[in-house]
Scaffold this motif. Structure first.
Motif, short mmCIF file in Angstrom:
data_model
loop_
_atom_site.label_atom_id
_atom_site.label_comp_id
_atom_site.label_asym_id
_atom_site.label_seq_id
_atom_site.Cartn_x
_atom_site.Cartn_y
_atom_site.Cartn_z
N SER A 215 -0.86 -4.86 2.58
CA SER A 215 -1.81 -4.72 3.11
C SER A 215 -2.42 -5.97 3.91
N LYS B 155 -6.99 -4.19 7.49
CA LYS B 155 -5.96 -2.83 7.57
C LYS B 155 -5.11 -2.91 7.11
N THR B 156 -4.21 -1.95 6.39
CA THR B 156 -3.14 -1.76 6.17
C THR B 156 -2.23 -2.10 7.29
N ASP C 188 1.55 -0.95 -0.12
CA ASP C 188 0.30 -0.21 0.33
C ASP C 188 0.71 0.89 0.21
#
Length: 212
Positions: free
Chosen positions: A104, A108-109, A95
């Motif tokens: 990623s 959530k990242t 990401d």
């Protein structure tokens, strides 16, 4: 007393009206199953054969710290791990949102690659649970660059060093720094005390493309 046809029709009409007014029942999607999305590694590209093609990772700390993220974010930020190069690193979808470099996940990242604030021209690199560094210039099939800030010029040079007296099982692990002064070694002010300086070598970091 028997109900008349008129009374029965009123009851039927009332029931039909109540059913029509009730909210429609819709299907509810199940929650996502959390699993790492397979992607591509970030590779070291160096003239020094010992680190060439090693992969960016967090020395296994990412999986260990998953347990702590929900309850101890401050603790996680402190021990979130130092950026390392090994022969088996992260293979996620990356990401690059907002100038960051994040791993990623399905929800959530996290974690994100963060540049330390040391006064040394060799900036330590950490993994943190939130996006702190937003000055990366990174994309697939491209070398990673740290954009210019008020403290240093843009650079795509990194320094990889082995820890002092590494354990036998960790002999292939290299600590990674951002190199901001243009030199190719750990000489000059603020020497590196936690690594074997004779092993340090310059490298670039290349984001492999995802191969279908």
């Amino acid at each position: 007393m028997k109900a008349t046809k008129y009374q029965f029709s009123i009851v039927v009409a009332a029931l039909a009206s109540a059913v029509a007014a009730a909210p429609a029942i819709t299907a509810i999607d199940p929650p996502p199953t959390c699993a790492m999305i397979y992607g591509a590694p970030i590779l070291a590209l160096s003239d020094f054969a010992a680190i060439n093609y090693l992969q960016l990772t967090n020395e296994g700390m990412y999986f260990l710290l998953c347990h702590y993220w929900a309850n101890s974010p401050d603790l996680t930020r402190t021990i979130g791990g130092v950026a390392k190069l090994t022969d088996s690193g992260y293979h996620p979808q990356w990401d690059f949102t907002g100038g960051g470099i994040g791993v990623s996940g399905c929800v959530k990242t996290t974690p994100w690659l963060t540049i330390g604030t040391a006064n040394s021209p060799r900036k330590p690199l950490y993994w943190t649970t939130t996006e702190i560094t937003t000055s990366w210039d990174a994309a697939y099939f491209k070398n990673i660059t740290a954009k210019a800030t008020s403290r240093y010029s843009a650079t795509s040079s990194f320094l990889a060093c082995q820890p002092r007296k590494p354990a036998k099982s960790n002999s292939g692990i290299w600590t990674l720094y951002l190199l901001t002064d243009g030199s190719t070694g750990p000489t000059g002010p603020a020497p590196l005390y936690d690594v074997a300086v004779e092993t340090c070598a310059e490298t670039q970091l290349f984001v492999e493309p995802i191969r279908g």
